[in-house]
Scaffold this active site. Structure first.
Site, PDB file in Angstrom:
ATOM      1  N   HIS A 114     -16.418  29.329  22.330  1.00 49.35           N
ATOM      2  CA  HIS A 114     -17.802  29.774  22.178  1.00 49.35           C
ATOM      3  C   HIS A 114     -17.856  31.169  21.543  1.00 49.35           C
ATOM      4  O   HIS A 114     -18.664  31.422  20.656  1.00 49.35           O
ATOM      5  CB  HIS A 114     -18.502  29.858  23.544  1.00 49.35           C
ATOM      6  N   LYS A 147     -23.761  18.064  34.867  1.00 53.97           N
ATOM      7  CA  LYS A 147     -22.816  17.442  35.801  1.00 53.97           C
ATOM      8  C   LYS A 147     -21.738  18.459  36.194  1.00 53.97           C
ATOM      9  O   LYS A 147     -21.273  19.217  35.361  1.00 53.97           O
ATOM     10  CB  LYS A 147     -22.164  16.241  35.103  1.00 53.97           C
ATOM     11  N   ARG A 193     -15.577  21.220  16.749  1.00 56.68           N
ATOM     12  CA  ARG A 193     -14.138  21.228  17.039  1.00 56.68           C
ATOM     13  C   ARG A 193     -13.421  20.079  16.383  1.00 56.68           C
ATOM     14  O   ARG A 193     -12.326  20.219  15.879  1.00 56.68           O
ATOM     15  CB  ARG A 193     -13.906  21.107  18.559  1.00 56.68           C
ATOM     16  N   SER A 196     -15.492  23.643  28.002  1.00 54.87           N
ATOM     17  CA  SER A 196     -15.782  24.151  29.349  1.00 54.87           C
ATOM     18  C   SER A 196     -15.479  23.084  30.394  1.00 54.87           C
ATOM     19  O   SER A 196     -14.954  23.389  31.467  1.00 54.87           O
ATOM     20  CB  SER A 196     -17.258  24.550  29.463  1.00 54.87           C
TER      21      SER A 196
HETATM   22  P1  ADP Z   1     -23.469  21.479  25.276  1.00 55.65           P
HETATM   23  O1  ADP Z   1     -23.575  20.958  26.672  1.00 55.65           O
HETATM   24  O2  ADP Z   1     -24.788  21.741  24.622  1.00 55.65           O
HETATM   25  O3  ADP Z   1     -22.505  20.744  24.377  1.00 55.65           O
HETATM   26  P2  ADP Z   1     -21.446  23.529  25.421  1.00 55.65           P
HETATM   27  O4  ADP Z   1     -21.509  24.810  26.166  1.00 55.65           O
HETATM   28  O5  ADP Z   1     -20.416  22.555  25.827  1.00 55.65           O
HETATM   29  O6  ADP Z   1     -22.897  22.932  25.529  1.00 55.65           O
HETATM   30  O7  ADP Z   1     -21.289  23.803  23.873  1.00 55.65           O
HETATM   31  C1  ADP Z   1     -22.231  24.560  23.139  1.00 55.65           C
HETATM   32  C2  ADP Z   1     -21.839  24.546  21.673  1.00 55.65           C
HETATM   33  O8  ADP Z   1     -20.585  25.164  21.494  1.00 55.65           O
HETATM   34  C3  ADP Z   1     -21.690  23.150  21.056  1.00 55.65           C
HETATM   35  O9  ADP Z   1     -22.099  23.204  19.714  1.00 55.65           O
HETATM   36  C4  ADP Z   1     -20.218  22.893  21.117  1.00 55.65           C
HETATM   37  O10 ADP Z   1     -19.802  21.985  20.122  1.00 55.65           O
HETATM   38  C5  ADP Z   1     -19.717  24.296  20.830  1.00 55.65           C
HETATM   39  N1  ADP Z   1     -18.366  24.502  21.344  1.00 55.65           N
HETATM   40  C6  ADP Z   1     -17.912  24.358  22.594  1.00 55.65           C
HETATM   41  N2  ADP Z   1     -16.595  24.645  22.678  1.00 55.65           N
HETATM   42  C7  ADP Z   1     -16.223  24.991  21.424  1.00 55.65           C
HETATM   43  C8  ADP Z   1     -14.982  25.363  20.822  1.00 55.65           C
HETATM   44  N3  ADP Z   1     -13.865  25.428  21.526  1.00 55.65           N
HETATM   45  N4  ADP Z   1     -14.989  25.622  19.510  1.00 55.65           N
HETATM   46  C9  ADP Z   1     -16.126  25.522  18.786  1.00 55.65           C
HETATM   47  N5  ADP Z   1     -17.309  25.168  19.266  1.00 55.65           N
HETATM   48  C10 ADP Z   1     -17.363  24.901  20.577  1.00 55.65           C
END
Ligand code: ADP
Length: 162
Positions: free
Chosen positions: A21, A45, A94, A131
């Protein structure tokens, strides 16, 4: 002619924020004038941290990044984007699996309000960081210290001991 001021929102769950992130935030603020990291409040979840805790962690880690701020939102991302007068939604990619899901999401959001989504690709080293996996691996005692900042690692350890 001067360039238009561009405000982006980076919506997500951020439970917790990872190096992936942060990589996306760092790349995003080089492109946009203002970037609002927006923590979704809708229940997810296996939530580990409250939206307030997630915001606090992000705020700490982005304190020295001019133009970056942190907020939380309820409900639809596109409605929040409109309320903030955001020009674009920023999302990170990713893998090809992300592309499939994000493509549908971006298309839907554009169909609903016309808002554009801009994608940035993460550094190769964070291409497998999520995450969800971090929560799972850490809860089983795995070492995730290379995937999240030290301060988040410490908070995660503390939370999992409870
Ligand atoms: P969501 O539940 O909306 O997917 P996340 O917190 O999992 O929320 O992810 C938010 C954004 O960050 C999404 O666009 C996701 O693809 C991106 N993201 C999460 N982890 C990574 C990573 N390791 N590298 C690049 N983008 C990421």
């Amino acid at each position: 002619m001067s360039r238009k001021f561009v405000r982006a929102i980076f919506p997500g769950s951020f439970d917790p924020i990872t190096n992936g992130h942060l990589d996306v935030i760092g790349r995003g603020i080089k492109i946009f004038d203002e970037l609002i990291v927006a923590v979704g409040r809708s229940p997810i979840k296996d939530q580990l941290f409250t939206p307030e805790e997630r915001m606090e962690m992000i705020a700490e880690l982005t304190a020295d990044m001019p133009g970056v701020s942190v907020e939380s939102f309820d409900g639809l991302t596109v409605e929040y984007a409109a309320k903030k007068k955001a020009d674009v939604i920023l999302r990170g990619l990713r893998s090809l699996t992300d592309v499939q899901y994000e493509f549908k999401l971006a298309m839907t959001n554009r169909a609903v309000t016309g808002i554009e989504t801009v994608f940035v690709m993460t550094s190769e080293q964070y291409g497998f960081t999520s995450s969800t996996l971090i929560r799972q691996v850490a809860s089983l005692g795995g070492d995730v210290s290379r995937l999240i900042p030290k301060s988040i690692y410490n908070r995660l350890q503390k939370r999992l001991k409870k």
